[in-house]
Structures are given as C-alpha cells and as structure tokens.
Write a protein that holds these residues in place. Sequence first.
Motif, short mmCIF file in Angstrom:
data_model
loop_
_atom_site.label_atom_id
_atom_site.label_comp_id
_atom_site.label_asym_id
_atom_site.label_seq_id
_atom_site.Cartn_x
_atom_site.Cartn_y
_atom_site.Cartn_z
N TYR A 1 -0.27 -12.44 115.83
CA TYR A 1 0.64 -13.08 116.76
C TYR A 1 0.29 -12.72 118.19
O TYR A 1 -0.06 -11.58 118.49
CB TYR A 1 2.06 -12.62 116.43
CG TYR A 1 3.15 -13.49 117.00
CD1 TYR A 1 3.61 -14.58 116.29
CD2 TYR A 1 3.69 -13.22 118.24
CE1 TYR A 1 4.61 -15.40 116.80
CE2 TYR A 1 4.69 -14.03 118.77
CZ TYR A 1 5.15 -15.12 118.04
OH TYR A 1 6.13 -15.91 118.55
N HIS A 2 0.39 -13.72 119.03
CA HIS A 2 0.18 -13.49 120.46
C HIS A 2 1.55 -13.41 121.13
O HIS A 2 2.33 -14.35 121.07
CB HIS A 2 -0.64 -14.63 121.05
CG HIS A 2 -0.79 -14.54 122.54
ND1 HIS A 2 -1.83 -13.88 123.13
CD2 HIS A 2 0.00 -14.98 123.54
CE1 HIS A 2 -1.69 -13.94 124.45
NE2 HIS A 2 -0.59 -14.60 124.71
N ILE A 3 1.83 -12.28 121.74
CA ILE A 3 3.14 -12.07 122.35
C ILE A 3 3.09 -12.58 123.80
O ILE A 3 2.20 -12.20 124.56
CB ILE A 3 3.53 -10.58 122.30
CG1 ILE A 3 3.65 -10.15 120.83
CG2 ILE A 3 4.84 -10.33 123.04
CD1 ILE A 3 3.57 -8.67 120.61
N GLY A 4 4.03 -13.44 124.12
CA GLY A 4 4.05 -14.07 125.45
C GLY A 4 4.35 -13.09 126.57
O GLY A 4 4.41 -11.88 126.38
N PHE A 5 4.58 -13.63 127.73
CA PHE A 5 4.74 -12.77 128.91
C PHE A 5 6.11 -12.94 129.51
O PHE A 5 6.65 -14.03 129.59
CB PHE A 5 3.67 -13.12 129.95
CG PHE A 5 3.74 -12.25 131.16
CD1 PHE A 5 3.23 -10.96 131.11
CD2 PHE A 5 4.34 -12.70 132.32
CE1 PHE A 5 3.31 -10.14 132.23
CE2 PHE A 5 4.44 -11.88 133.43
CZ PHE A 5 3.91 -10.60 133.39
N THR B 1 12.04 -12.70 125.66
CA THR B 1 10.79 -13.25 125.14
C THR B 1 10.16 -12.29 124.14
O THR B 1 9.70 -12.69 123.07
CB THR B 1 9.79 -13.50 126.29
OG1 THR B 1 10.45 -14.27 127.28
CG2 THR B 1 8.55 -14.21 125.82
N ALA C 1 9.60 -12.66 120.11
CA ALA C 1 8.26 -12.56 119.55
C ALA C 1 8.24 -11.57 118.39
O ALA C 1 7.73 -11.87 117.30
CB ALA C 1 7.27 -12.11 120.61
N GLU D 1 10.17 -13.11 115.46
CA GLU D 1 9.55 -14.29 114.85
C GLU D 1 8.31 -13.92 114.04
O GLU D 1 8.10 -14.40 112.92
CB GLU D 1 9.19 -15.31 115.92
CG GLU D 1 8.75 -16.62 115.33
CD GLU D 1 8.37 -17.65 116.38
OE1 GLU D 1 8.93 -18.74 116.33
OE2 GLU D 1 7.51 -17.36 117.23
N ARG E 1 -2.59 -14.70 130.52
CA ARG E 1 -1.53 -13.73 130.30
C ARG E 1 -0.21 -14.20 130.95
O ARG E 1 0.74 -14.50 130.26
CB ARG E 1 -1.96 -12.38 130.89
CG ARG E 1 -0.96 -11.28 130.71
CD ARG E 1 -1.15 -10.57 129.39
NE ARG E 1 0.02 -9.79 129.03
CZ ARG E 1 0.91 -10.14 128.11
NH1 ARG E 1 0.76 -11.27 127.48
NH2 ARG E 1 1.93 -9.37 127.82
N PRO F 1 -1.52 -21.02 128.52
CA PRO F 1 -1.05 -20.95 127.13
C PRO F 1 -0.66 -19.53 126.69
O PRO F 1 0.17 -19.38 125.81
CB PRO F 1 -2.24 -21.47 126.32
CG PRO F 1 -3.43 -21.35 127.21
CD PRO F 1 -2.93 -21.50 128.60
N GLY F 2 -1.25 -18.52 127.31
CA GLY F 2 -0.99 -17.15 126.88
C GLY F 2 0.37 -16.61 127.29
O GLY F 2 0.76 -15.53 126.87
N SER F 3 1.10 -17.34 128.12
CA SER F 3 2.40 -16.82 128.54
C SER F 3 3.47 -17.06 127.48
O SER F 3 4.56 -16.51 127.56
CB SER F 3 2.82 -17.47 129.87
OG SER F 3 2.99 -18.86 129.66
N GLN F 4 3.17 -17.90 126.51
CA GLN F 4 4.15 -18.24 125.46
C GLN F 4 3.97 -17.38 124.22
O GLN F 4 2.85 -17.00 123.89
CB GLN F 4 3.94 -19.71 125.03
CG GLN F 4 4.07 -20.71 126.15
CD GLN F 4 5.48 -20.80 126.67
OE1 GLN F 4 6.42 -20.84 125.88
NE2 GLN F 4 5.64 -20.80 127.99
N ASN F 5 5.09 -17.13 123.55
CA ASN F 5 5.01 -16.49 122.23
C ASN F 5 4.39 -17.46 121.24
O ASN F 5 4.83 -18.60 121.14
CB ASN F 5 6.42 -16.21 121.70
CG ASN F 5 7.06 -15.02 122.37
OD1 ASN F 5 6.37 -14.15 122.88
ND2 ASN F 5 8.37 -14.98 122.35
N GLN F 6 3.43 -17.05 120.50
CA GLN F 6 2.88 -17.93 119.47
C GLN F 6 2.02 -17.16 118.50
O GLN F 6 1.50 -16.09 118.82
CB GLN F 6 2.05 -19.04 120.09
CG GLN F 6 0.87 -18.52 120.90
CD GLN F 6 0.50 -19.49 122.00
OE1 GLN F 6 0.08 -20.59 121.70
NE2 GLN F 6 0.66 -19.08 123.24
#
Lengths: 267, 313
Positions: A56-60, A72, A76, A79, B210, B214-219
Amino acid sequence: MSYDPNSLAGIPEAGRVRLEQNKSGLFTSDLSVNEFLLVKQAGFDPVGLVVGSSIYHIGFQTPRRGNREMETLSKAMYEARNFAMTRMEEEADALGADGIVGVRLDIGRYEWGADMAEFIAIGTAVRHSEGKLHRAPNGRPFTSDLSGQDFWTLMHSGHRPVGMVMGSCVYHVGRRGFIQSTAQMGKNVELESYTQALYDARELAMERMQSEAEDLQAEGIVGVQIQEKSHGWGSHTIEFFAIGTAVVPVADAQPIPAPTPVLGLDN
Amino acid sequence: MDDAEAETIAEREREDSLERIRRGGIPLQAEQRLKDLADHDGFFTSDLSVSEFHLCQQAGLRPVSQVMGSCVYHVGYAGRPYYGGTYGYNVNAIAAELPSLSHSWNAARELALSRLRQEAAHCRADAVIGVHITKGAWDFVAGAIEFVAIGTAIRHEGGPPNPHPVLTGLSVQDYFKLNQAGYDALGLVGASTVYYVIPSVASQQIQRSRMMGPGSQNQELTDLTQGLYAAREAAMGRVESAARQLGAAGVVGVTYEQSIRTYEAEGSFGTGSHRDLQITLHVMGTAISEPHRTAGAPAPRGLKVTPVIRLNR
C-alpha cells in the motif's frame, strides 16, 4: 474493498490452483500440534493456511499545529489492513471454511520509507466437521486472533468468535508552545496537552473497534490489544491501533468441567 | 607408526571426506561415530530436555544420537529479470522468479536435510525429532549461506526398523501426542522461493511523487501486491506438492518466513528512480498422515482434554 463471498479477485492463478488442491483434501496450517488437536476436539477441521496481503502507498497529509487526528493516515492504515483481512477471508471462503483461527496481522515496512508498507494477514481456515454453519451474521467466515487453545476454551465457555474487529487512529501530538514549555520547565507537573492527545487518540481507536463489534451484533470483545507505533512518521505522529476478537453467545454449549489444580513439572 | 605416516593417513581421510561431501554424503568420521553409537546399546547423545527424555521412556522411544546435517552453499549473483523490449522500460509490472537464487536456497536445504537423514540411517534410527534449521552466514566467505539441520534420532522400541527415517520438526511431546491421537508424522516439507518485482509505470509515478500528483493519495500498489502473491503461491504450492508426494493428509506447524528488500532502480528516459522488490520466502512444516482407524471404530477424536489451573505462576 467491498466483500463478495464468491470473489477471488486479487488472488493469482497459482493461488486458485492451491485453493482447489486444499478443497480436495490436503490441508496446511500453522497450528502447533496442541492447537491442531484442540481445534479438532472443538469439532473443527483445519482446511488450509490462508493469507491476505496488500502493498500500500500511504498518501500525504501536511501535519498542522496542535493536537489533531491525521485522517488521511488513519484511513490508509485501516484500509490497507482491511484489504489484507478481506483477501484472507476470500481465500477461506474459497475453501468453504467457517472461519479462520490464529490470525496474525502484521505490517512490514522494511527500508521502504514512510509512504509504502506491506500489510499481511495470515491464519488457518477451519470448517465445522459436522457441517454446522459457524459464520458471522454477515455471512463472512469468522476471524479470530485466538490460539487453538483459546478457541477450544471459548467454544466450551458458551461463546464463539464472530470476527476480528479493529480501529485505527493516527494522531499528531502537537508540540508545546514556547510560553507553555517555559512555564513547565523544571517543575513536576502533568503535561496536560500530551495526556489529552494520547487519551483522545486511544479513545478514537477503541471507539472505532467497538462500533465494528456492534455492527457484528457481538456480545463483547476478548483479547483486545492496543498497539502504539510511529511508523516512521517522526516522533509526534503516532498510530493507535486497537484489535480484538468479537464473540457471541451460543445456546448449546457444553460447559468445561471444573479445572483441576496442578503443579507442573515444566516452567 | 611415525608422525609422517599418521599425517598421510589423516590427509587421505580428509580427501575421502571431501569426496563424500561432493557426492552429497557425510564425512567419514561422522559416519564412524554414528555406526559406533548404533552398536553400543545404551549410550546415547541428544538435545532432549529432561521432560522430553522422561516422556521418551514412557512412550517407548529410545534416543540414539543427536544428528546433524549441514551445507555451506554459495548463492550466486542474479540480476533483475530480463523482460522483452527495451531494457528498463515496461508499462506493466513484472514479477518473475529468480531461478538461480530459488534453486540455491532449495538445494542447500535439501542437501542439509539429506545429510541429516543419512546420519539417522547410519545410527539405525526410525525418526528424527525436533529438527530445527538455522540459516547462517560466515564472515570468511561472502555470499555464502550455511544451512544446519539438527535433531535427535530416536528408535521405536520393539517396532520393526524403518529403513527411511522420518524427519519431523515436532518436539517429543508433540510427536507423542500426535501418535496417541492417531496420526503419523511423515516428514518435513519445505520450499524457498525468490521473486523480483518491478512496478508498472503507474506505480513508479506513485512511488516518485509525495506531496503532489498521484503519490499524495492513499492507494494500494496492486501490481506489487500481485507480485507478492505470485511468490507466496509458488512457495506454498511447492510445499503442498511435497506433502502430497508423501501421501499426507495435512501439514501442521507451518512456518512462513518472508523478507523483502527494495532496490533503487533507475527508470528509462530520465523519469527518475523507482523501487523494485526482491521477495525471499521460506515455508516449512511437518506433513502428517490420515488418522489411523481400527475397523468398525469411529474416527479418533484426539486426546482427552483435562482443564487444569497451573500453580507454578
């Protein structure tokens, strides 16, 4: 991720083949011998080791001043764990299991930096040997982080697990201002703003866990653990994570006979 | 016999032992020691605890010798997997096994276990209990791993000798309990696999950005998750096929070890760097048989459970 009992989305081809094999008889489990025998004794057969993962990539989110939740990050963390748990449940579903015992939920972060992490849920899927349905009220396989021993004891105490419930809260603990820290310097005093921040964060996590259990129409939650970790976000941003197993009473329980006191020869 | 003569003999023995190792065997001295132990009724070595030793006597098991199998293996270099087209540019993610690394881990484990089995056979054991495997690295050789498998060889008193000793990771207590409940341990089954995952272009962009983009979102990085699944299924599938070959009904006590390293890799066309994953998995457990049934009797439901309160603590 919405839950679809027939879905194997996200499970690759090799995984489906393995689950098919499991269905035809061979089981794998990370149960110890004690756990294996007790799960059998409780009337369940292990059907397979089930795993769910999510990278998972955690947003900022910009940390703001003061005590406040970092929504946020909270979302994350919740989820991604939910992805891992749901996939594990889908695997159990594919095996026709009633539930999963001995679930471990871990986060691997390695040297990946603050924005990427692996969430993994792993446990042993079990099925009632006489085909009595033991699923949660919502039709999902039950999940439980109880060991095989605890599972046996719980089943005999007139309860059964319905699901693991969790709540996460990532909280930014505000720094004390100049005036406040000067006033408190050298004194034995409570740092009220810190107490309040940590208190609130824990409460939020526990409240979220509790409402999940209420959704499952549980009688209560056993074995709650509260983990407090700063997953590489720096010292002022902390995740409070509460997790436990929700239980419901069962009607036809056979109570455990009164325990015999023993002096063990082992430790 | 003078010193020079003794030295010649010792030298010849070392050569012999080396030749045996090359053929996947065990050194001469180890074989001799075990055969001696097998012939001396009564004396034994073991890493059993006192409780285990006591239970052995109750259960009709006799410890023979502590046995070991080890193997120092050099893990060669494996680069990123090659994928078609221009090297370094791929729209979709790549998840591929690094066969040479997977092979090294598997070969090292199997060599160590096969030596353990040979040691057990030399002392005419029926089973090896409490096999634990340690993976170590030594300073004196870079890139090498040592697999050491250690356990205690036991004999079933009164039973017919088993020409193929069974290896198990179970303690004596567990071995005994399983037996009482009607199950046989059939052997250790394990598999290792090493996978390399290169993220898709979309995931690379997420990794690079970051605060904006696109990297600012949780995914979820779904392609990396898929890569991890592929690796895990490969390892677990192999463990299950190994268990099937032994005619097992199931596998208990599965240990699942996973380590992931990230490698900073340069993208093409000056797009900046991204992070690849190298996933190493070791899965291992003890295969067990179907429960024994006596004709007409219902399937065994296991042992009787007596609830107790411990007064120790």
